[in-house]
Design an enzyme around this catalytic site. Structure first.
Site, PDB file in Angstrom:
ATOM      1  N   ALA A  46      43.403  37.719  17.487  1.00 11.19           N
ATOM      2  CA  ALA A  46      43.835  36.367  17.615  1.00 11.19           C
ATOM      3  C   ALA A  46      42.886  35.466  18.522  1.00 11.19           C
ATOM      4  O   ALA A  46      42.150  35.986  19.229  1.00 11.19           O
ATOM      5  CB  ALA A  46      45.300  36.130  18.371  1.00 11.19           C
ATOM      6  N   GLY A  73      44.726  41.691  16.743  1.00 12.95           N
ATOM      7  CA  GLY A  73      44.838  41.173  15.258  1.00 12.95           C
ATOM      8  C   GLY A  73      43.811  41.746  14.318  1.00 12.95           C
ATOM      9  O   GLY A  73      44.310  42.128  12.930  1.00 12.95           O
ATOM     10  N   GLU A  92      45.236  45.231  13.637  1.00 12.26           N
ATOM     11  CA  GLU A  92      46.293  45.052  12.668  1.00 12.26           C
ATOM     12  C   GLU A  92      46.267  45.076  11.549  1.00 12.26           C
ATOM     13  O   GLU A  92      46.951  45.303  10.615  1.00 12.26           O
ATOM     14  CB  GLU A  92      47.398  44.250  13.664  1.00 12.26           C
ATOM     15  CG  GLU A  92      47.725  44.559  14.795  1.00 12.26           C
ATOM     16  CD  GLU A  92      48.704  43.468  15.746  1.00 12.26           C
ATOM     17  OE1 GLU A  92      47.954  42.447  15.817  1.00 12.26           O
ATOM     18  OE2 GLU A  92      49.826  43.838  15.850  1.00 12.26           O
ATOM     19  N   GLU A 137      46.205  44.448  23.190  1.00 12.07           N
ATOM     20  CA  GLU A 137      47.151  43.090  23.872  1.00 12.07           C
ATOM     21  C   GLU A 137      47.642  43.288  25.121  1.00 12.07           C
ATOM     22  O   GLU A 137      47.866  42.356  25.718  1.00 12.07           O
ATOM     23  CB  GLU A 137      48.145  43.085  22.680  1.00 12.07           C
ATOM     24  CG  GLU A 137      47.744  42.443  21.412  1.00 12.07           C
ATOM     25  CD  GLU A 137      47.331  43.321  20.291  1.00 12.07           C
ATOM     26  OE1 GLU A 137      46.896  44.655  20.740  1.00 12.07           O
ATOM     27  OE2 GLU A 137      47.261  42.955  19.055  1.00 12.07           O
TER      28      GLU A 137
HETATM   29  N1  COA Z   1      38.960  34.825  20.412  1.00  8.55           N
HETATM   30  C1  COA Z   1      38.360  33.562  20.611  1.00  8.55           C
HETATM   31  N2  COA Z   1      36.996  33.664  20.673  1.00  8.55           N
HETATM   32  C2  COA Z   1      36.645  34.888  20.753  1.00  8.55           C
HETATM   33  C3  COA Z   1      37.293  36.042  20.873  1.00  8.55           C
HETATM   34  C4  COA Z   1      38.941  35.708  20.525  1.00  8.55           C
HETATM   35  N3  COA Z   1      39.740  36.907  20.539  1.00  8.55           N
HETATM   36  N4  COA Z   1      36.693  37.140  20.746  1.00  8.55           N
HETATM   37  C5  COA Z   1      35.212  36.722  21.053  1.00  8.55           C
HETATM   38  N5  COA Z   1      35.288  35.417  21.078  1.00  8.55           N
HETATM   39  C6  COA Z   1      33.902  34.529  21.340  1.00  8.55           C
HETATM   40  C7  COA Z   1      33.599  34.468  22.640  1.00  8.55           C
HETATM   41  O1  COA Z   1      34.449  33.589  23.498  1.00  8.55           O
HETATM   42  C8  COA Z   1      32.257  33.859  22.454  1.00  8.55           C
HETATM   43  O2  COA Z   1      32.353  32.454  22.218  1.00  8.55           O
HETATM   44  P1  COA Z   1      31.198  31.632  23.164  1.00  8.55           P
HETATM   45  O3  COA Z   1      29.956  32.051  22.399  1.00  8.55           O
HETATM   46  O4  COA Z   1      31.729  30.246  22.932  1.00  8.55           O
HETATM   47  O5  COA Z   1      31.258  32.095  24.515  1.00  8.55           O
HETATM   48  C9  COA Z   1      31.675  34.717  21.123  1.00  8.55           C
HETATM   49  O6  COA Z   1      33.118  34.934  20.491  1.00  8.55           O
HETATM   50  C10 COA Z   1      30.974  35.653  21.194  1.00  8.55           C
HETATM   51  O7  COA Z   1      31.637  36.641  21.987  1.00  8.55           O
HETATM   52  P2  COA Z   1      30.966  37.709  23.010  1.00  8.55           P
HETATM   53  O8  COA Z   1      32.028  38.307  23.920  1.00  8.55           O
HETATM   54  O9  COA Z   1      29.817  37.209  23.787  1.00  8.55           O
HETATM   55  O10 COA Z   1      30.420  38.473  22.045  1.00  8.55           O
HETATM   56  P3  COA Z   1      30.186  40.213  21.879  1.00  8.55           P
HETATM   57  O11 COA Z   1      29.438  40.501  20.837  1.00  8.55           O
HETATM   58  O12 COA Z   1      29.431  40.503  23.281  1.00  8.55           O
HETATM   59  O13 COA Z   1      31.474  40.918  22.104  1.00  8.55           O
HETATM   60  C11 COA Z   1      34.025  41.389  21.477  1.00  8.55           C
HETATM   61  C12 COA Z   1      32.367  40.769  21.106  1.00  8.55           C
HETATM   62  C13 COA Z   1      34.657  41.320  20.329  1.00  8.55           C
HETATM   63  C14 COA Z   1      33.684  42.705  21.974  1.00  8.55           C
HETATM   64  C15 COA Z   1      34.311  40.746  22.737  1.00  8.55           C
HETATM   65  O14 COA Z   1      34.150  39.318  22.476  1.00  8.55           O
HETATM   66  C16 COA Z   1      35.688  40.859  22.932  1.00  8.55           C
HETATM   67  O15 COA Z   1      36.166  41.797  23.748  1.00  8.55           O
HETATM   68  N6  COA Z   1      36.598  39.704  22.486  1.00  8.55           N
HETATM   69  C17 COA Z   1      38.256  39.901  22.885  1.00  8.55           C
HETATM   70  C18 COA Z   1      38.829  40.973  21.774  1.00  8.55           C
HETATM   71  C19 COA Z   1      40.272  41.190  22.208  1.00  8.55           C
HETATM   72  O16 COA Z   1      40.673  41.538  23.350  1.00  8.55           O
HETATM   73  N7  COA Z   1      41.241  40.616  21.340  1.00  8.55           N
HETATM   74  C20 COA Z   1      42.601  40.779  21.302  1.00  8.55           C
HETATM   75  C21 COA Z   1      43.325  39.529  21.139  1.00  8.55           C
HETATM   76  S1  COA Z   1      45.019  39.614  21.116  1.00  8.55           S
END
Ligand code: COA
Length: 263
Positions: A69, A114, A117, A137
């Site tokens: 999400a 998500g 999921e 989550e």
């Molecule tokens: N929602 C919104 N934006 C997200 C996002 C999410 N779930 N996951 C990543 N982004 C955004 C980051 O904020 C970043 O934005 P910015 O450039 O404006 O700062 C961009 O995507 C790149 O993210 P970054 O973390 O720098 O990339 P990465 O390749 O190093 O890592 C992930 C990627 C997916 C490992 C890491 O972003 C992450 O752990 N995200 C959260 C995942 C999560 O817990 N999801 C569960 C949601 S219920």
């Protein structure tokens, strides 16, 4: 003139194959509300399209299949808006699970929340070997609410699902493969080829049979044995008058591959 907005979800067609691409690579393909709505629109199109024999779901870029999400959008949402979002994301996963065609989650990168999921709602799962996957989550003070608490235990068993969900573990591709969370893993360099191989392993078979077999399996899970077997029988019945069945028998006799038409 204003430039047309980039679609958040792309739909490519290649013969009987449809590929849906979540197209927000800069946000790691996170599911914002508008993304969900575009995805649901395209899923509704595919659901009634008999010319589509299989569906691949993937993400743009190489970093993530889908980071779950959209957590930035979430910050500005009221409680009612969050409820509405959760209803919609769950509905989206149900739309995916309810597609009559077989589906492949081609996870070209990380799949969290998500994103995981979404993969659980597909029939087959392929994960890039360098990617991590998990229902994260609880680390965010919420729970998987788009089917994760329901579909994961059915896939890997309640004990394993509890371990993964309660610890918010980010599993490696190898771990995911070992526990049966994904069917195959592939190096990023070979990912497109591995996806094509998985697609071909479906498309080599009768498209009506694929739909009927999926229905027979999905429709049996919640029924008592007797009713499940009856359901399987009714799915089989649908195959008997098809041209594809006769074509397969003719092909067998003539020692050649069948040419299925989906009729
Ligand atoms: N929602 C919104 N934006 C997200 C996002 C999410 N779930 N996951 C990543 N982004 C955004 C980051 O904020 C970043 O934005 P910015 O450039 O404006 O700062 C961009 O995507 C790149 O993210 P970054 O973390 O720098 O990339 P990465 O390749 O190093 O890592 C992930 C990627 C997916 C490992 C890491 O972003 C992450 O752990 N995200 C959260 C995942 C999560 O817990 N999801 C569960 C949601 S219920």
């Amino acid at each position: 003139m204003t430039a047309p907005e980039t679609p958040l979800v792309l739909l490519h067609r290649d013969g009987p194959l449809a590929t849906l691409v979540i197209n927000r690579p800069d946000a790691r393909n996170a599911l914002s509300f508008p993304t969900l709505l575009q995805l649901r629109e395209k899923l509704a199109e595919l659901k009634t399209d008999d010319s589509v024999w299989a569906v691949v779901l993937t993400g743009a870029g190489e970093k993530a299949f889908c980071a779950g999400a959209d957590l930035k959008e979430r910050r500005s949402m009221s409680e009612d808006e969050v409820k509405e979002f959760v209803r919609n994301i769950r509905g989206t996963m149900d739309d995916i699970a309810n597609l009559p065609q077989p589906t492949i989650a081609a996870m070209n990168g990380h799949a969290f929340g998500g994103g995981c999921e979404m993969a659980l709602a597909c029939d087959l799962r392929l994960l890039a070997s360098s990617a991590l996957i998990g229902l994260t989550e609880t680390s965010l003070g919420i729970i998987p609410g788009a089917g994760g608490c329901v579909r994961l235990p059915r896939l890997v068993g309640a004990a394993k699902a509890k371990q993964l969900i309660l610890t918010a573990k980010r599993c490696t591709a190898e771990e995911a493969k070992r526990m049966g969370l994904v069917h195959e893993i592939a190096e990023s360099a070979n990912f497109a080829e591995a996806t094509a191989t998985m697609v071909q392993s479906l498309l080599a078979n009768g498209p009506l049979a694929l739909r009927a077999a999926k229905d027979a399996i999905d429709g049996s899970l919640d029924r008592p044995l007797e009713l499940a077997l009856e359901h399987e029988a009714s799915c089989y019945q649908r195959m008997i008058p098809t041209e594809d069945r006769l074509e397969a028998l003719a092909a067998f006799a003539e020692k050649r591959k069948p040419k299925f038409q989906g009729r």
